[in-house]
Motif scaffolding. Structure first.
Motif, PDB file in Angstrom:
ATOM      1  N   SER A  16      70.212 -20.485  42.788  1.00  0.00           N
ATOM      2  CA  SER A  16      70.331 -19.256  43.244  1.00  0.00           C
ATOM      3  C   SER A  16      68.824 -18.840  43.797  1.00  0.00           C
ATOM      4  O   SER A  16      67.977 -19.407  43.542  1.00  0.00           O
ATOM      5  CB  SER A  16      70.749 -18.131  42.237  1.00  0.00           C
ATOM      6  N   SER A  17      68.821 -17.250  43.987  1.00  0.00           N
ATOM      7  CA  SER A  17      67.397 -16.800  44.702  1.00  0.00           C
ATOM      8  C   SER A  17      66.763 -15.557  44.027  1.00  0.00           C
ATOM      9  O   SER A  17      67.716 -14.798  43.646  1.00  0.00           O
ATOM     10  CB  SER A  17      67.800 -16.906  46.129  1.00  0.00           C
ATOM     11  N   ARG A  18      65.671 -15.580  44.249  1.00  0.00           N
ATOM     12  CA  ARG A  18      65.114 -14.086  43.842  1.00  0.00           C
ATOM     13  C   ARG A  18      65.646 -13.011  45.010  1.00  0.00           C
ATOM     14  O   ARG A  18      65.601 -12.039  44.862  1.00  0.00           O
ATOM     15  CB  ARG A  18      63.685 -14.041  43.737  1.00  0.00           C
ATOM     16  N   ALA A  19      66.264 -13.609  46.029  1.00  0.00           N
ATOM     17  CA  ALA A  19      66.774 -12.546  46.801  1.00  0.00           C
ATOM     18  C   ALA A  19      67.665 -11.510  46.251  1.00  0.00           C
ATOM     19  O   ALA A  19      67.670 -10.409  46.916  1.00  0.00           O
ATOM     20  CB  ALA A  19      67.350 -13.395  48.102  1.00  0.00           C
ATOM     21  N   VAL A  20      68.196 -12.041  45.274  1.00  0.00           N
ATOM     22  CA  VAL A  20      69.300 -11.033  44.663  1.00  0.00           C
ATOM     23  C   VAL A  20      68.539  -9.845  43.902  1.00  0.00           C
ATOM     24  O   VAL A  20      69.386  -8.704  43.825  1.00  0.00           O
ATOM     25  CB  VAL A  20      70.071 -11.615  43.386  1.00  0.00           C
TER      26      VAL A  20
END
Ligand SMILES: NC(=O)c1ccc[n+]([C@@H]2O[C@H](COP(=O)([O-])OP(=O)(O)OC[C@H]3O[C@@H](n4cnc5c(N)ncnc54)[C@H](O)[C@@H]3O)[C@@H](O)[C@H]2O)c1
Length: 360
Positions: free
Chosen positions: A127-131
């Motif tokens: 997953s990504s820190r974009a969340v």
């Protein structure tokens, strides 16, 4: 838990290839399978379709029959789910494409896994820190909060920093996993959906999800064709083309650049760690770097003048101002310790970009 067979979706991508090279060093793993659709935006029109140490299954995660077939044929003990559409800006214009790959692809993975014989398995999600969207800030009153996404209207006036509810300047801090989530792009929203689908879809099964939120991963092998991702790889090509780098906003955008081998090590740790649960785990370098500084390092490494950049005031909707991981959970649960400094990592990247050029 046995780990005889490992499936890496997106296994022919930047992180996937590096991971497969690392998996090949583990004598206890009998078979590694790379599932990938050789997305032309990432791989160009004529990619090499094999990789040492893995069987390649060519096809899309959004093709349910194909994906379930791969799962049935190989019956993996350990799955790294890396396949994704990855561009933040592009995701606004290609909504259904992003949903098909990132959301439906993950749904087919979970449903397919649930049809396999019931035994202990592990699914590691990239997953990504974009969340987080803008991530954690401290208000003038000392409270930690996540600001709302920045508006194009405000940024077009040259206002890039973030403010608290009483209009005072807010101070960015390292973002822990438990903060309020405010994904600020379609890409970010699909990555959050992936997390929810993995955790909720595997509840009450013997498949353990491990959710990893990567910061900006960089290093040799990142696609320089893809104009939507990998700022340092793109800068590298522009520098060799003699271009002046366009540094957005006021040059003070901050990222947590983490070297690809540190991420691969974390993926290996996540595959075996005994104490994980299904709560997300941040993975960054834990060091904040302005895009301007990273660009200057790369210019220097590639033998260009540090002055070959322009602070343009341009901005992109969905870009966040400041990103920095709080790695406490990764350290505690995985024993993760990033090792590669930005300067060393950029030197490696520069060497790679130069050698690619001379081979053309
Ligand atoms: N690189 C980063 O900075 C970063 C940061 C946060 C999260 N991530 C996540 O890590 C994962 C891997 O990223 P990467 O940097 O290696 O990206 P990448 O684009 O290099 O690799 C992704 C791979 O997935 C494949 N793919 C795309 N759509 C597919 C589909 N429908 N079916 C099968 N394969 C498909 C592509 O061909 C590519 O080989 C992604 O899930 C991404 O969201 C990456």
């Amino acid at each position: 838990m046995k780990q005889d067979t490992v499936l890496v979706t997106g296994g022919m991508g930047f992180i996937g290839r590096r991971l497969i090279a690392r998996l090949a060093q583990r004598p206890d793993i009998k078979s590694v399978v790379a599932l990938d659709n050789f997305h032309p935006q990432v791989h160009g029109e004529k990619p090499a379709k094999s990789i040492e140490g893995a069987i390649v299954e060519e096809g899309s995660v959004s093709d349910r029959a194909f994906f379930e077939g791969v799962l049935e044929r190989h019956d993996p003990d350990l799955i790294f789910h890396l396949a994704a559409e990855t561009g933040t800006g592009q995701s606004y214009h290609e909504i259904s494409r992003y949903c098909d790959t990132n959301i439906n692809g993950t749904a087919y993975l979970i449903e397919g896994l649930r049809k396999l014989p019931d035994r202990a398995r592990r699914l590691v999600l990239a997953s990504s820190r974009a969340v987080y969207g803008e991530g954690a800030y401290k208000s003038s009153l000392g409270e930690i909060f996540t600001p709302k996404p920045r508006l194009s209207e405000t940024m077009s006036k040259g206002i890039f920093d973030l403010y608290d509810s009483v209009g005072e300047a807010a101070t960015p801090v390292a973002t822990p996993e438990g903060i309020t989530l405010r994904p600020s792009s379609i890409y970010a929203s699909t990555k959050l959906m992936q997390e929810y689908i993995c955790v909720q879809g595997l509840d009450n099964t013997r498949i353990q999800p491990v959710i990893l939120r990567f910061q900006n991963v960089y290093g040799p092998g990142q696609s320089s064709r893809n104009p939507y991702t990998g700022v340092l790889s793109i800068f590298g090509q522009q520098i060799l083309d003699g271009k002046i780098l366009n540094i957005y906003e006021d040059g003070e955008i901050v990222r947590d650049f983490v070297y690809v081998d540190d991420i691969v090590e974390a993926l290996m740790l996540a595959a075996v760690a005994g104490s994980v649960d299904s709560e997300p785990i941040n993975l960054g370098s834990g060091i904040s770097t302005t895009i301007r500084y990273a660009a200057e390092c790369l210019l220097t490494e590639l033998g260009a003048s540090k002055e070959n950049l322009r602070i343009s005031g341009d901005f992109r909707p969905g870009d966040v101002r400041f990103a920095l991981a709080d790695n406490t959970r990764a350290r505690t649960l995985l024993g993760y310790e990033p090792k590669v400094s930005l300067e060393t990592g950029i030197a490696q990247l520069a060497r790679h970009i130069k050698s690619e050029r001379t081979q053309r």
